[in-house]
Design a protein around this motif. Structure first.
Motif, PDB file in Angstrom:
ATOM      1  N   GLU A 193       0.834  -1.197   0.000  1.00 28.02           N
ATOM      2  CA  GLU A 193       0.000   0.000   0.000  1.00 28.02           C
ATOM      3  C   GLU A 193       0.869   1.246   0.000  1.00 28.02           C
ATOM      4  OE1 GLU A 193      -2.842  -0.011   3.115  1.00 28.02           O
ATOM      5  OE2 GLU A 193      -3.576   2.016   2.691  1.00 28.02           O
TER       6      GLU A 193
ATOM      7  N   ARG B 115       1.295   4.316  -2.872  1.00 27.32           N
ATOM      8  CA  ARG B 115       1.124   5.735  -2.551  1.00 27.32           C
ATOM      9  C   ARG B 115       2.359   6.553  -2.912  1.00 27.32           C
ATOM     10  NH1 ARG B 115      -2.470   6.984   2.732  1.00 27.32           N
ATOM     11  NH2 ARG B 115      -3.624   5.039   2.830  1.00 27.32           N
ATOM     12  N   THR B 116       3.508   5.916  -2.904  1.00 20.94           N
ATOM     13  CA  THR B 116       4.744   6.670  -3.117  1.00 20.94           C
ATOM     14  C   THR B 116       5.316   6.474  -4.511  1.00 20.94           C
ATOM     15  OG1 THR B 116       6.016   4.808  -2.244  1.00 20.94           O
ATOM     16  CG2 THR B 116       5.400   6.537  -0.710  1.00 20.94           C
TER      17      THR B 116
ATOM     18  N   ALA C  21       4.118  10.275   2.589  1.00 21.42           N
ATOM     19  CA  ALA C  21       3.006   9.332   2.502  1.00 21.42           C
ATOM     20  C   ALA C  21       2.564   8.876   3.885  1.00 21.42           C
ATOM     21  CB  ALA C  21       3.407   8.135   1.656  1.00 21.42           C
TER      22      ALA C  21
END
Lengths: 197, 197
Positions: A25, A29-30, A58
């Motif tokens: 996850e 996001r990054t 993040a």
DNA sequence: CGATTTGATACCTTATTCGATATCAATTGG
DNA sequence: CCAATTGATATCGAATAAGGTATCAAATCG
């Protein structure tokens, strides 16, 4: 790897875990690949600043340069913020579950049971939860998000409801300690250091 | 280069300059080559964490991860520490000059002038100095360190002594403001943010 | 004016992160 | 027991920081 670097790396890993975020996850996001995050957290690489910043942001963190003499005060504030972060996260998770339960239509189990669970949640909401307790709530949320609850396996639903009751009982009989009243940082120390060249 | 990285890099550069340290001096303290430091400060590289830590430590700084919501409080503390750092540095510099002057033997100028300068220094010591004023003191220290003062060019010595008088007069007629009585950070804000998934 | 110091560039080789992809063992859940 | 998730490893080419050395222009100073 240098020993001084572990400090940052460990903090990043702890922050991720505290938020219940998986490496994948965080990766999405990054933009950093998941294996890279794994390497980073294991301390086997010397990351570039851009990687650190990406991860930090993040996770709602910023990288700051702190004068050594200000470290004690800063660390006290950071810890205090982390404590509040946790309680806020858990409260949000509990409220989310309550609203999900409230809005379900037909259920495979009696309505009264649902209402009783809602009451328990209304109490739980006001306590800081342990990691295990939070996890249980999150998992309940996860299954509700997937299956829309009226088409849910009754046994599964019952199991989760039982776990909520368990949490309520734990909190009622063994309440967690309150936050300490005043953090102990100080701005007004004044040591002298000699500095001759 | 990313914009978020400049923040750290700029802070490092500012810290070095505030300490009056040259890139070469910082280079010898860290082992990093001077051209590398120049590149770093100009923002043309994406440094590895180990480089950052090396630079930071040589400047009495630590790299910390700070929760976003704790940033205002942390920044207040950091700034306050930086202010005190500066005044402490200047006071040390002034005392160093005073003791150097006190311990010189024969001088190329009248003894009374030296004593008068010492008195001025005793006053200056208790004020926060501007960058220019500090620089003047440091330069005086530098020439005294090199030339042992009794074999000094009288004109040079006189020029430095005059600059000390100048500083005293500036401070006497235009004193810098005192530090703000209480820093304005707060630990007890409580905004709510929604966080639904 | 000559000498020194300072920060910026240029150039090289080597070492290592980056980015992408595939895979595996262990755990967890139904 | 099967399926899914999670974190750890391995591999590979491309990009780039590290590390070293040499040099230059500008400012500072005597």
């Amino acid at each position: 790897m240098n020993h001084a670097l572990d400090h940052i790396v460990a903090a990043l890993k702890a922050a991720r875990e505290k938020k219940g975020m998986s490496q994948r996850e965080l990766s999405s996001r990054t933009g950093l690949p998941q294996p890279k995050i794994s390497n980073l957290e294991s301390g086997s690489v010397d990351p570039r600043l851009s990687s650190l910043v990406a991860l930090a942001r993040a996770l709602d963190l910023e990288i700051e340069l702190v004068p050594r003499r200000a470290l004690p005060a800063v660390e006290t504030i950071v810890r205090s913020a982390e404590r509040r972060e946790v309680t806020k996260t858990t409260a949000n998770e509990v409220r989310k579950l309550a609203s999900a339960l409230q809005s379900i239509g037909r259920t495979p189990i009696p309505r009264g049971i649902i209402d009783q669970t809602l009451n328990q949640l209304r109490m739980i909401e006001h306590f800081p939860l342990s990691a295990e307790q939070l996890e249980a709530i999150q998992k309940f949320n996860a299954v509700l998000k997937l299956s829309d609850a009226d088409e849910l396996d009754p046994a599964t639903l019952n199991r989760h409801i039982k776990s909520v009751s368990g949490i309520r009982n734990q909190l009622a009989h063994n309440p967690p300690p309150a936050l300490p009243p005043r953090p102990a940082y100080s701005l007004d120390d004044d040591e002298e250091e000699e500095d001759n060249a």
